[in-house]
Each structure stands twice: as C-alpha cells, then as structure tokens.
Enzyme design. Sequence first.
Site, PDB file in Angstrom:
ATOM      1  N   GLU A  94      -5.394   2.725  -7.544  1.00 52.83           N
ATOM      2  CA  GLU A  94      -6.100   2.611  -6.264  1.00 52.83           C
ATOM      3  C   GLU A  94      -7.229   3.626  -6.168  1.00 52.83           C
ATOM      4  O   GLU A  94      -8.255   3.361  -5.534  1.00 52.83           O
ATOM      5  CB  GLU A  94      -5.112   2.774  -5.116  1.00 52.83           C
ATOM      6  CG  GLU A  94      -4.035   1.676  -5.077  1.00 52.83           C
ATOM      7  CD  GLU A  94      -2.956   1.806  -6.132  1.00 52.83           C
ATOM      8  OE1 GLU A  94      -2.828   2.901  -6.741  1.00 52.83           O
ATOM      9  OE2 GLU A  94      -2.228   0.820  -6.379  1.00 52.83           O
ATOM     10  N   HIS A 111       6.313  -1.076   1.961  1.00 51.15           N
ATOM     11  CA  HIS A 111       5.512  -2.294   2.172  1.00 51.15           C
ATOM     12  C   HIS A 111       5.417  -2.620   3.660  1.00 51.15           C
ATOM     13  O   HIS A 111       5.358  -3.783   4.036  1.00 51.15           O
ATOM     14  CB  HIS A 111       6.137  -3.493   1.448  1.00 51.15           C
ATOM     15  CG  HIS A 111       6.303  -3.305  -0.027  1.00 51.15           C
ATOM     16  ND1 HIS A 111       7.358  -2.612  -0.561  1.00 51.15           N
ATOM     17  CD2 HIS A 111       5.557  -3.721  -1.072  1.00 51.15           C
ATOM     18  CE1 HIS A 111       7.248  -2.604  -1.879  1.00 51.15           C
ATOM     19  NE2 HIS A 111       6.172  -3.270  -2.219  1.00 51.15           N
TER      20      HIS A 111
END
Lengths: 431, 342
Positions: free
Chosen positions: B65, B134
């Site tokens: 990322e 998540h």
Amino acid sequence: MPESDSRPASNLPPLSLHIPEPRYRPGDTPDFGDIAVPAVDATPRPSEDTKPDAMRDMCYGLVRVLDFDGVAKGLWDPKLSAERLRAMLRYMMLTRAFDERMFRAQRQGKTSFYMKCTGEEATSVASTMAIDRSDMCFPSYRQQGILITRDYPLIQMMNQIYSNRGDHLLGRQLPIMYSAPEHGFFSVSGNLATQYPQAVGWAMASASKGDTRIATVWCGEGSSAEGDFHSALTFATVYNAPVIFNVVNNQWAISSFSGFAGGERTTFAARAVGYGIAGLRVDGNDPLAVYAATQWAADRARTNNGPTLIEHFTYRSEGHSTSDDPSAYRAADEATAWPFGDPIARLKQHLEVLGEWDDERHQAQARELEDLVKTTQKQSEKLGVLGHGMHQPFETMFEDVFEDMPWHLKEQCDQMLAEQEAKFGPNWKPE
Amino acid sequence: MMSADTKTMNMIEAINSAMDIMLERDPNTVVMGEDVGYFGGVFRATAGLQKKHGKTRVFDTPINECGIIGVAVGMGAYGLRPVPEIQFADYIYPGLDQLVSEAARLRYRSANDFICPMTVRTPFGGGIFGGQTHSQSPESIMTHICGVKTVIPSNPYDAKGLLIAAIEDNDPVVFLEPKRIYNGPFSGYYDRPVEPWSRHEASAVPEGYYRIDLGKAATVRAGEAVTVLAYGTMVHVAKTVVEERGIDAEILDLRTLLPLDIDAIEASVKKTGRCLIIHEATRTSGFGAELAALVQERCFYHLEAPVERVTGFDTPYPHSLEWAYFPGPVRIATALDKILKD
C-alpha cells in the site's frame, strides 16, 4: 529548457510500460513444462555455517529429496525414521481433513470465513517438525498445519472458527486468526507480512538473553512485496538474528500471480542475496525437502550463523479463501498440471516404496481422521456457531483493550448493557 | 450537465461507471490496485475496465500500500490522474506516510510546483462480519491530515457524481466507500432481509457524465425537531429510526467531510436547535468530536439541548459481537429521546 550538459533522449523509440500477465487464464490449458525441475540429487548441500555469498546458487536451484517415484535421494535426504514419516503424513492428512470440513461448515452458514491450505500442507507441517517444540512460530493466515503438528486441540481451532462459547479469543477475531502461545504460535493478524519484523524482534530478544530458541515466520510470495518484509530482512541481517523466513510461493495472491510480487524477474529466495543472508529454494510439495531445508536453517540459526530465507515453491490448489472464486481468473487445471504433484500423495508413495505403508492403511487413516474431525466438529458445534445467537457476554467487548479499563470504556460498557436490555430484556444470557 | 439516460445501478456499478467515464474522457486517468485488473476487484468495482481501457490504464499492483500510494504520487507529478484502490481501508496504514507526509503536502511544500491529483478509493466500515481488519472506519485520520479531501457517498447516484468530481479534483482525495451498502441500503436491523438498491430512488443513475461538487451536504429529509448529521451507511440507519418513531428530524448527509458544508450544518442546527451526530467509527477523537465543536462554536445560542454523538465503541471491531458494537437503531433512538426530552 536551457541548454545543459545532458544526453538527449528525444530521438529514441517510445518507452512502453510492462504489465505482468500470467501465462494461463480461464479456458487455457496450462502447461508448466518449462519450469525447471533439477535432478533430485543435483543440488549441493553447503554446511550450515557457509557464508551467504558462497551459497548464492542455492537461491536459484531447488532443494529436492523425493523423486517422482517416491525414492529419497541426494545430500538433502534427512533420513527420517519410518515412524516420523508416518507422523508427518498423518499431520498433513489431518490438516487436509480439517480444511475440508471447515470449508464446508462455512458453506453451510456456520461461520463467516475460512481459508484452506490444500497442496501446501508440507510447508507448515514438515517445517514445524524440523524445529524444536519450543521455537516460536509467527504464521500468516495459512499455517494451520503448525497448530495441528504441535497437537493443538482441534476443538479449540473449531471454537475459534465458530466464534462460539468455547473460543478463547472471545469471538473477537475473524475465523482462523488463532493465537496459541503455549504452542509457540503467535497471534495471527489479518494484515499482511506484519509478523515478519515481529519474528525478527523475537529472535533478537532470544539472542540478547542468551536463550537457545529461534523464531520462524511465514508469508506468501504476494505479501513479500510489503515493506514489512524488507524491514524484517534488513534488521535480520544487521543483527544476524536467529530467524527462519519462509516465503510460501504458491503462485497466486488472490487473483494476482507471482509476477506482481516480482516473480517474473528472479526467485523469491534470491531476495536473500541483496540482504546478505542465506537463501534456499525448495520444492514445497516435497515434505522431506521442506524438512531438510528447515533443519538446515534451524541449525544455522541456533549456532549463531544467522538468518535464512526459504522459498517454498508450491501451488495454491484452491481459492484464496471462501470469499474467492479462482475460476474467474486462472485456468481450471493448473493444480493438476503442477509438475511437483501433491505433498500427501508424494509422502504416501515414499512410505509405500519403503514398505512402511500401503493403500489400505492409508484409506483407513483417512477415514479415521475424517471421523475424528467430524466428531470434534459435533462437540464444538454444541458450544454454538457464528450467526446463530450471540455467544459471549457483551462486556467482553470492552475487556483487553487495556490491562485496566479506563473510565470512558466503563461508561460505554454501561451504555451497551442498557442497549442489551432494551433489545433482549433483563434476563438475557449468552447463548 | 445531466444525461437523459438513466439506469438502475447499485453502488458498485455506479462507482464502476464513474471510473469508466473518466478513463474514457481523460487519457491521463489510470486505475490501479490489488486485484483490480483482470479480476475486476474483490468487490467487483473495476470489473470490465481493464478489458475496455487496456492493461496500462487499469492494472494490478504488488501487495504494498505504501508503494501504491507512493507510485500514484509520482504518476501525478508526471501529469497523470491516478485512481488507486486500497482493497480495504484497514490496509491503508502502511501507505499513510506517503499519504500524510507526501501526497497531502506536495502542493504546499513546493508552492504549487507539484500537485497530487490522486483519488484513493477504499471500502470501509463494518456490518459484513469482517472482524477487526476488514471493518474499520478511519475517516477522522484522513480529515486530521492537512491537505487531503475526504468524501463518503451514501447511495449510487451520489457515489458516481462525487467520484467523478473527486477524480477531476487537483488535490488528493480519499474516497471512502461504505461497503455494507454496496448492494443495498441498510436499515440497521441486521435480522431483516436485505433491501436491494433497485427499490431506492438514488439507484436511478445517469449513464453519462455528471458531477456532484465536493463540499456540499445533501438534505435527506427536512424537519424541524432535530438535526441529524450522518454519512455513509449511517444515513440510512438514521432515516429508518427517525421514520419509525415519527420524529420530525432533519437529516443531513454530509457526503464530503473535508471540506465540510458548514453552511448547511449551521443553517439546519440554528433552525432546529438540536443536533445528533452519528458515525460508525470509534468515538474518541472521531469526526463527531469535530462536528460537535463546530456546532457549539457556531450555534451555541440556538441550542436547546446538548449536542449528542452516537458512535461505535472505543474498541477494535469485534467479529461475533458485531451487532452489539454497531451503532444501531437502539443507540440512535436512545440519543434522540435524550435530545428531545425537553
């Protein structure tokens, strides 16, 4: 632009951007004929104290022990007793039986999520058998084989998967994110490769205390792209940390093939070269090769000769998880076309060649393990499954954020209990 | 600039359409991220885009990322308009240095020599049994960075118009997509059947180009009794509760958290004299704290009750107790009762 002492590039042909592309997509017939399969006894075995720059070739070769006729050959043969070989086979078969059952449980709506390690069992089972029971494992999410090999109670794994009353993680974690310190198994994170530098830190601590224990850590080839991976290797080489780095190269990171982690250019074992640490590339579907490579790395680490990076060259036979559909992005037959076969089938064949196993015993063991898993599953389901009732006291949500609960969490906990009463009445108890 | 042709879309389809149109209109737009290429994204937001626009404009990236955002900054410096996807907002943290120290400050530190016209798309929020990695809502981290715009749509129509405006914006935008409502609005009652977007008027989405300017809130429901400030999934939960209880609330869907539509908030709170702020994110230092401070600074003499916040609790998002954690109808109703009691 002013004139300057530079080399003009404008008369060269245009640049082009390379985007990696796997060779096979849905509808294609995979052919892995061009994957180099070195002869099983062709790979040298350097001594455990060899300087990393004197063994670079190991990063580009392939440690193999079992040939495709089930015969153990060459310098890497760990020469395990038949008893240990059968134990290894049993642990791998149990891992597979467990996976089958839990995958089905998710499909039956008993939990939210599951991840199988089908085809990759050797990379956790055989490597765990090659280290000491007290060595510390820092797994990724696909190393259930470690817990199974260390005889962690299956029911505790299932309780965690179901987030039920017996889950010692109190339903807090996504299924398969186990934690088992007494089995040398670090808490699994849902984020990728974060365990890599942590394993190095554990190993540094062990070294600084004059301990004898080492750390081992796993990640996939996909997450070796994360910065944490590279941070870990840097610290490991700087401090010569007693750690084994496992990269399970199963070719696929969800839909992204290994080329998106740099696999088109070099091997993952070769990451070791730049950091000046030892690297081994091993047939990850050959349990004896995995065992031998791990044993080598463990002996190296334990004698202050530093870290080793092991690439386990294998194949993810199934989807990434229950949320994935691999038929949408890769050829259907890749797993069967994989040139290194299946680790369970190969070890079975080896034991048969030795005259220490036969098909009848194998089938009987498969049935026995299926029954064991099924019986354990029934026991676990008595403690509840996810989505059918709430199984934990709601207060547990606020515990363990800190050692002592600060005022604001106490206040929020009271608010939540009032909500619980409003929703379920004053006499509600966890189901 | 509205196209006459509309189509029923869910939020994923609307987001996909926005990127499709921008890839078509602007050859400098590129879409990148983990699994976004051939596969079309784990939530299918980029389905079909690589096939249509080519591999060098819609492509997969390594799982890194920091790299995804850092590379997007560099592409922006060249003159491209990158639209990176971070697969889950929970995975954005390794990229924060590039976002906070680089993307957000590039224009400022170079006195306009370089800009970062990047839109980071990322699904966020809970309600799908995603556990702590998540389910998070990190919007207040984004608004706390000086130099990043923060956008959160609550329906397909807004998602498309806002995403087009975000991509066209010359500053970095974090576009947070409430994944619980990708396929349908959510009432907050987890045990009721899922309602598809097709039954909601905001699923009528123009097929062509249109934009919704950043920085403008939407009045979801006009009312006199109390102002409810919400965004994303919580807009729908708030609406359900208010309607069930027959409360004459004015619900503002903030849509852009930064820059914030302070005029709309001020006008509404001055009218109603009461204010409830709802978000799914954790409470302490959440965006609700900023909103409460602004409301009391600007509307203090109009307030008839203390400003209330309904939020997630200050714990990691639990897996099995998800619905005890989620700021659902009971928590909202309790707060409304408190605000409206005298």
